[in-house]
Design an enzyme around this catalytic site. Structure first.
Site, PDB file in Angstrom:
ATOM      1  N   ASP A 326      44.773  27.093  32.667  1.00  0.00           N
ATOM      2  CA  ASP A 326      45.107  25.787  33.200  1.00  0.00           C
ATOM      3  C   ASP A 326      45.576  25.976  34.638  1.00  0.00           C
ATOM      4  O   ASP A 326      46.092  27.043  34.999  1.00  0.00           O
ATOM      5  CB  ASP A 326      46.223  25.172  32.339  1.00  0.00           C
ATOM      6  CG  ASP A 326      46.655  23.816  32.855  1.00  0.00           C
ATOM      7  OD1 ASP A 326      45.783  23.002  33.179  1.00  0.00           O
ATOM      8  OD2 ASP A 326      47.874  23.584  32.938  1.00  0.00           O
ATOM      9  N   ASP A 602      50.211  25.158  29.541  1.00  0.00           N
ATOM     10  CA  ASP A 602      51.598  24.786  29.256  1.00  0.00           C
ATOM     11  C   ASP A 602      51.748  23.381  28.678  1.00  0.00           C
ATOM     12  O   ASP A 602      52.768  23.057  28.108  1.00  0.00           O
ATOM     13  CB  ASP A 602      52.450  24.901  30.532  1.00  0.00           C
ATOM     14  CG  ASP A 602      51.955  23.986  31.648  1.00  0.00           C
ATOM     15  OD1 ASP A 602      50.870  23.387  31.494  1.00  0.00           O
ATOM     16  OD2 ASP A 602      52.650  23.865  32.671  1.00  0.00           O
ATOM     17  N   ASP A 606      46.755  21.344  26.521  1.00  0.00           N
ATOM     18  CA  ASP A 606      46.234  22.707  26.402  1.00  0.00           C
ATOM     19  C   ASP A 606      46.305  23.237  24.964  1.00  0.00           C
ATOM     20  O   ASP A 606      45.636  24.214  24.639  1.00  0.00           O
ATOM     21  CB  ASP A 606      47.032  23.664  27.300  1.00  0.00           C
ATOM     22  CG  ASP A 606      46.940  23.293  28.766  1.00  0.00           C
ATOM     23  OD1 ASP A 606      45.821  23.024  29.223  1.00  0.00           O
ATOM     24  OD2 ASP A 606      47.975  23.261  29.442  1.00  0.00           O
TER      25      ASP A 606
END
Length: 877
Positions: A326, A602, A606
């Site tokens: 990410d 995080d 995700d």
């Protein structure tokens, strides 16, 4: 697709009047129909079922079989030891699994406790779990969204949606917007609000269109709840090895009975021999040793800020060849930061004091002691002032705010009126194109000059250059006045000061880590909900991608078939504007091509991809509880660099486990060779089952564990990731295991023969006295144990000599060998132990002889390694 319908169409479909809301009766009816607005998960497994699930493993079956064998031969202490290992392994598994499955619970906790709704024409505060489709929800700053809403009214409404989209900047909402494209990404649905996101600014109203598991958050919960458990490469190999060993053990037993029938041996004697051989074929300590090595690896990794929740994940790291990461908060710092400024002045390096003053005074955020509150963009501006010694607190005290014109998404401007020593000054910030429309002058080289068309173009070109670098541009202007003026008057005839460019900057240390990962044959991939240009700009700076052609959006993924996407994916390095479902699809596509994928993130968005990846890595500081619950590993420092360190550790742990397995199999093969050869040639059996169990559970285990914690090889990150399909016995390891086993077995028989010969008997002698047999078996027993202990030294490297590796670089191994020799000496010399194991103390000459024989496998392997090194040097010359 509520986002493609007008407010009237939505209200009509849900049969509700926005002015009055649902009636109490209708609300009760719908609550019965739709159920509570809570995220659901599968029923929890009981501790007992979790415990027995841990026993469904071939090597555990092998261990249990060994326990049965030891019970049959009456060695109850060994049986207790083996069963203790089984129970301990199962308990560790239960604890790990219990901790791991917390994702749904964390999601449930994210649903808000109370919400404002309009029912029967009155605004009431009710429990969020009582929200149903059709409820009219009232929104204001600081309130969480209780369900998925189609917005009906918005007034400067901004919602922080990073949990779903990964964007660090709040999204502007517009109830009147329509999105006809059915593939509109979540981050672009400006007329929708989603469960568990946060209102940061403005106010609004919306009608609940989806609740509980029908929401976007509910879709994530469904993915997390799906059974996606997959065996790691190591688990697959160990299961395969366990099956092979069990088949070998059964095959040996059958073979022995067939040979016994032909040789007309005593059936009871053949049963004991068969049991001995079965025990010899099974490395009883292997599952325990692997678990201990992984556990020790977990401890070491915790010291480099990587907390591993599931033991096999340590080994999986060593096979990783793709890191999907990410962007926000993982590759970047998750805080907007001013990185550039522009003023029409030759002194560009000087801090633009007046520009900074206006931006700080025209902000409502705070920033003190490194911590900020408020809108992330405004926090960045106030922090910019702090860096240039223009603090918010001091400026507010000096220039008191007396009036303001709040930010409006239509105007794209905000203005404040502040008291000065001589009167008042208007401070305005906003989109540069909007500022240029309402300004008549500009500051050029410290002087106020008319704002000409040429000057406007200069500002716009500079702003476009910043935008091309994915910077968010924010301009500032001012106006002095000698009286209090109205809001409308504030934004007229302004003087342009300049503008700043801001971005969520990449972490400083990540670029080097990405370079190291690439050198190690690992491909970094960025997956983000953010805009394509922003994502590609960060990816270019970090070295993940070099052009925009290497990027793809979620909408483009939807336009491709699975086959076309699978073909295209190898050319892509950045995936932007993606939903949680897209992230899962990307990870699955990589895995389908045989890759071992690590996913890093995080946010709640995700979590599904963290769970579906071979190894999910969550951020420990900024990560949500949902992400942590779905992950296999948590980074306590939120540092991408730690992942690369963890991969290095994972590679070394696998290499060490491989060393331990090959070592144990060599040792066990030696035992099989010694016993099977003696049976085939009708010789006396040189070892008892108790001897084999002692060696397997004690003298083998200690060096195997020490090999498992061998210091890492320095060049491990200069090699490509290991092929997960690669056999344990690749690169000559199988051949070395066989050679080592044959040598150990042959030397054990040599020692047995020498022990008999010393008393005038040979291997073919009849009626050998019990005392002579005991003495000869003692010599065989000592050679078997000692040769395996010494052989562990040469197992540290397949090519380097024990001196090149460093004789004292693994003190645990030296300690294990010394302790093993002491224990072996104790068994031989202490009377009650010698009696239990049916062995006899040796004289000094025989001790020297058995030690000499025990050193031969080590010496032979070191000579082989020398020839390998010489051959490689010749080839490279």
């Amino acid at each position: 697709m509520w986002f493609s319908k007008t407010q009237e169409e939505v209200l009509q479909e849900l049969q509700v009047n926005s002015a009055n809301g649902l009636t109490i009766e209708e609300a009760k009816s719908r609550l019965e129909q739709h159920g509570a607005n809570k995220l659901k998960g599968k029923p929890k497994k009981s501790i007992i079922s979790l415990f027995f699930a841990q026993l469904k493993d071939m090597l555990i079956y092998v261990l249990l079989g060994a326990a049965v064998v030891t019970l049959i031969i009456g060695e109850y202490i060994d049986a207790i030891i083996i069963l203790s290992v089984v129970v301990l392994n199962a308990l560790i598994g239960v604890i790990q699994e219990n901790k791991a499955e917390k994702a749904i619970e964390a999601l449930q906790q994210m649903t808000t406790p109370r919400s404002l709704v309009r029912r029967d024409g009155e605004v009431k505060e009710i429990l969020s779990e009582d929200i149903i489709p059709g409820d009219i929800i009232i929104l204001d700053a600081g309130r969480y969204i209780p369900a998925d809403l189609r917005l009906l009214e918005t007034a400067n409404l901004q919602i922080e949606e990073s949990a779903l989209t990964g964007e660090s900047v709040p999204s502007d909402k517009d109830a009147n917007a329509l999105h006809e494209d059915p593939k509109t990404p979540i981050g672009d649905m400006s007329n929708m609000a989603f469960m568990s996101t946060l209102v940061t600014y403005g106010r609004g109203e919306g009608v609940a269109v989806e609740t509980a598991m029908g929401t976007e958050m509910g879709k994530i919960a469904k993915i997390l709840d799906a059974d996606t458990k997959e065996m790691t490469p190591l688990q697959k190999k160990l299961e395969e090895l366990g099956k092979i060993l069990s088949y070998i053990a059964i095959g040996i037993c059958v073979l022995i009975f067939i040979i016994g029938i032909f040789q007309k041996r005593d059936l009871f004697e053949m049963s004991l021999i068969a049991i001995s051989l079965a025990v010899a074929a099974i490395p009883e300590g292997l599952p325990a040793i692997v678990a201990i090595v992984l556990a020790l690896g977990v401890t070491r990794m915790s010291k480099i800020n990587a907390i591993v929740k599931k033991l096999p994940a340590v080994e999986t790291l060593g096979s990783v060849n793709i890191i999907c990461s990410d962007k926000t908060g993982t590759l970047t710092q998750n805080k907007m930061t001013v990185v550039k400024h522009f003023t029409v002045s030759p002194l560009h390096n000087e801090p633009p004091v007046e520009l900074i003053k206006t931006l700080v005074l025209c902000s409502d955020a705070t920033f003190e002691h490194g911590q900020g509150t408020g809108d992330p963009t405004e926090v960045a501006l106030v922090a910019f002032g702090e860096q240039n010694n223009l603090t918010k607190r001091s400026l507010d005290a000096e220039y008191n705010r007396v009036s303001e014109n709040p930010f409006d998404s239509d105007r794209k401007l905000m203005s404040t009126l502040n008291k000065t020593r001589t009167g008042y000054r208007v401070h305005t910030k906003g989109a540069i194109d909007q500022l240029l429309k309402i300004s008549t002058s500009a500051i050029v080289e410290g002087e106020v000059v008319p704002l000409t068309e040429e000057l406007k173009q200069q500002y716009l070109r500079a702003a476009e250059e910043m935008s091309d670098e994915a910077l968010r541009v924010l301009g500032a202007a001012y106006k002095d006045t000698d009286r209090l003026i109205t809001s409308d008057e504030m934004e007229q005839d302004l003087t342009v000061l300049g503008f700043v460019g801001m971005i969520d900057p990449p972490r400083l240390e990540v670029k080097d880590s990405i370079s190291e990962a690439k050198l190690a044959g690992i491909m970094p991939i960025m997956i983000t909900g953010d805009h394509r240009n922003t994502a590609v700009a960060i990816a270019k700076e970090l070295g993940i991608a070099h052009s925009i052609e290497q990027s793809m959006t979620g909408a483009e993924i939807d336009d491709l078939s699975d086959e076309a996407f699978s073909h295209k994916i190898n050319d892509i390095r950045v995936f932007a504007r993606v939903s949680p479902e897209h992230k899962v699809k990307i990870v699955k596509a990589y895995k389908a091509q045989g890759n071992i994928v690590s996913m890093t993130g995080d946010g709640v968005n995700d979590a599904p991809s963290l769970k579906i990846a071979n190894i999910g890595v969550a951020m420990g500081i900024t990560g949500t509880d949902v992400a942590k619950g779905a992950s296999d590993m948590i980074l306590t420092d939120d540092n991408f660099t730690t992942i690369v360190h963890a991969i290095r550790e994972g590679r070394n742990i696998y290499i060490n486990i491989r060393k331990a397995v090959i070592f144990l199999l060599s040792c066990n093969l030696g035992e099989v060779v010694a016993i099977l050869t003696s049976i085939l040639f009708f010789w006396p059996v040189p070892l008892l089952a108790t001897h084999i169990l002692w060696v397997n559970l004690v003298t083998d285990t200690l060096p195997a564990i020490a090999l498992g914690v061998d210091p890492g090889e320095k060049g491990v990150m200069n090699e490509k990731p290991r092929d997960p399909k690669e056999s344990f016995f690749a690169k000559g390891a199988g051949l070395r295991a066989i050679l080592g086993g044959i040598l150990i077995g042959a030397l054990t028989l040599v020692a047995f023969y020498l022990g008999l010969n010393e008393h005038g008997y040979s291997l073919v002698s009849k009626d050998i006295p019990e005392g002579v047999m005991t003495y000869a078996r003692t010599m065989a027993f000592v050679v078997l144990a000692a040769s395996q202990l010494f052989y562990s030294l040469t197992m540290r490297s397949s090519t380097k000599s024990i001196f090149q590796v460093g004789l004292f670089s693994n003190k645990f191994l030296l300690g294990a060998i010394l302790l093993g020799l002491v224990l072996q000496f104790a068994v031989i010399t202490i009377p009650f132990l010698a009696s239990a194991f049916k062995v006899h103390n040796l004289n000094l000459a025989d001790w020297g002889l058995v030690i000499l024989l025990a050193l031969i496998p080590l010496t032979v392997n070191e000579i082989i390694k020398l020839f390998i090194r010489i051959t490689r040097r010749k080839e490279s010359a």
